[in-house]
Design a protein around this motif. Structure first.
Motif, PDB file in Angstrom:
ATOM      1  N   GLY A   1       0.573 -29.076 -24.315  1.00  0.00           N
ATOM      2  CA  GLY A   1       1.729 -28.857 -25.174  1.00  0.00           C
ATOM      3  C   GLY A   1       1.991 -29.986 -26.155  1.00  0.00           C
ATOM      4  N   VAL A   2       3.259 -30.270 -26.347  1.00  0.00           N
ATOM      5  CA  VAL A   2       3.687 -31.278 -27.313  1.00  0.00           C
ATOM      6  C   VAL A   2       3.188 -32.667 -26.918  1.00  0.00           C
ATOM      7  CG1 VAL A   2       5.708 -32.441 -28.297  1.00  0.00           C
ATOM      8  CG2 VAL A   2       5.694 -29.982 -28.090  1.00  0.00           C
ATOM      9  N   SER A   3       3.116 -32.929 -25.634  1.00  0.00           N
ATOM     10  CA  SER A   3       2.619 -34.238 -25.185  1.00  0.00           C
ATOM     11  C   SER A   3       1.193 -34.463 -25.672  1.00  0.00           C
ATOM     12  CB  SER A   3       2.646 -34.328 -23.661  1.00  0.00           C
ATOM     13  OG  SER A   3       3.961 -34.235 -23.194  1.00  0.00           O
ATOM     14  N   ARG A   4       0.389 -33.419 -25.644  1.00  0.00           N
ATOM     15  CA  ARG A   4      -0.993 -33.528 -26.118  1.00  0.00           C
ATOM     16  C   ARG A   4      -1.041 -33.741 -27.629  1.00  0.00           C
ATOM     17  NH1 ARG A   4      -6.039 -30.393 -23.782  1.00  0.00           N
ATOM     18  NH2 ARG A   4      -7.647 -31.240 -25.155  1.00  0.00           N
ATOM     19  N   ILE A   5      -0.225 -32.987 -28.352  1.00  0.00           N
ATOM     20  CA  ILE A   5      -0.172 -33.127 -29.817  1.00  0.00           C
ATOM     21  C   ILE A   5       0.210 -34.552 -30.189  1.00  0.00           C
ATOM     22  CG2 ILE A   5       1.096 -32.441 -31.900  1.00  0.00           C
ATOM     23  CD1 ILE A   5       1.308 -29.610 -30.595  1.00  0.00           C
ATOM     24  N   LEU A   6       1.228 -35.086 -29.538  1.00  0.00           N
ATOM     25  CA  LEU A   6       1.673 -36.449 -29.842  1.00  0.00           C
ATOM     26  C   LEU A   6       0.620 -37.482 -29.453  1.00  0.00           C
ATOM     27  CD1 LEU A   6       5.454 -36.220 -28.876  1.00  0.00           C
ATOM     28  CD2 LEU A   6       4.450 -36.271 -31.165  1.00  0.00           C
ATOM     29  N   CYS A   7      -0.084 -37.249 -28.358  1.00  0.00           N
ATOM     30  CA  CYS A   7      -1.163 -38.143 -27.952  1.00  0.00           C
ATOM     31  C   CYS A   7      -2.262 -38.157 -29.015  1.00  0.00           C
ATOM     32  CB  CYS A   7      -1.737 -37.687 -26.611  1.00  0.00           C
ATOM     33  SG  CYS A   7      -3.112 -38.691 -26.018  1.00  0.00           S
ATOM     34  N   ILE A   8      -2.620 -36.982 -29.511  1.00  0.00           N
ATOM     35  CA  ILE A   8      -3.657 -36.877 -30.541  1.00  0.00           C
ATOM     36  C   ILE A   8      -3.209 -37.579 -31.815  1.00  0.00           C
ATOM     37  CG2 ILE A   8      -4.869 -35.242 -32.054  1.00  0.00           C
ATOM     38  CD1 ILE A   8      -4.776 -33.273 -29.606  1.00  0.00           C
ATOM     39  N   ARG A   9      -1.962 -37.359 -32.231  1.00  0.00           N
ATOM     40  CA  ARG A   9      -1.456 -38.004 -33.452  1.00  0.00           C
ATOM     41  C   ARG A   9      -1.451 -39.526 -33.290  1.00  0.00           C
ATOM     42  NH1 ARG A   9       1.796 -33.465 -35.250  1.00  0.00           N
ATOM     43  NH2 ARG A   9       0.134 -31.917 -35.440  1.00  0.00           N
ATOM     44  N   GLN A  10      -1.055 -39.998 -32.121  1.00  0.00           N
ATOM     45  CA  GLN A  10      -1.022 -41.443 -31.897  1.00  0.00           C
ATOM     46  C   GLN A  10      -2.436 -42.016 -31.900  1.00  0.00           C
ATOM     47  OE1 GLN A  10       1.103 -42.654 -28.372  1.00  0.00           O
ATOM     48  NE2 GLN A  10       1.657 -44.576 -29.340  1.00  0.00           N
TER      49      GLN A  10
END
Length: 112
Positions: free
Chosen positions: A62-71
């Motif tokens: 979910g969003v945690s994965r998206i934010l991890c990828i962006r970071q």
């Protein structure tokens, strides 16, 4: 009598809508210009794919994965655009194009 009640009810709705409208908070964030070219999209997707396959992001969803990828793609752009107001589940990411613009600008910046 019914007409008066109806008029008062409609007036109350109109007033409450105006109050709600005036209480809205505008979401602002740093904006970076992004030109959607084949080269820019390919560069971004390459980094996105590599980060998506990283062990630290693969275990998330979910969003945690998206934010991890962006970071992973750009820690400094992530800091500028997401750290102060994290993306939430179900939220439309209106910052994505700015993130891409930030990433491309910093990626193309001359290095010493």
């Amino acid at each position: 009598m019914i007409t008066l009640v109806l008029v008062l009810w409609i007036s109350a709705i109109f007033v409450s809508c105006n109050i709600i409208e005036s209480e809205r908070v505008t979401f602002t964030f740093p904006e970076f210009q992004y030109k959607e070219t084949n080269k820019n999209e390919l560069t971004f997707r390459e980094f996105e794919s590599a980060c998506d396959q990283s062990p630290s992001c693969q275990k998330l969803t979910g969003v945690s994965r998206i934010l991890c990828i962006r970071q992973c793609i750009s820690p400094s752009c992530y800091q500028d655009l997401y750290s102060y107001d994290l993306l939430e589940e179900g939220e439309v990411d209106v910052r994505l194009n700015s993130f891409k613009g930030c990433f491309i600008q910093r990626y193309n910046r001359p290095r010493p």
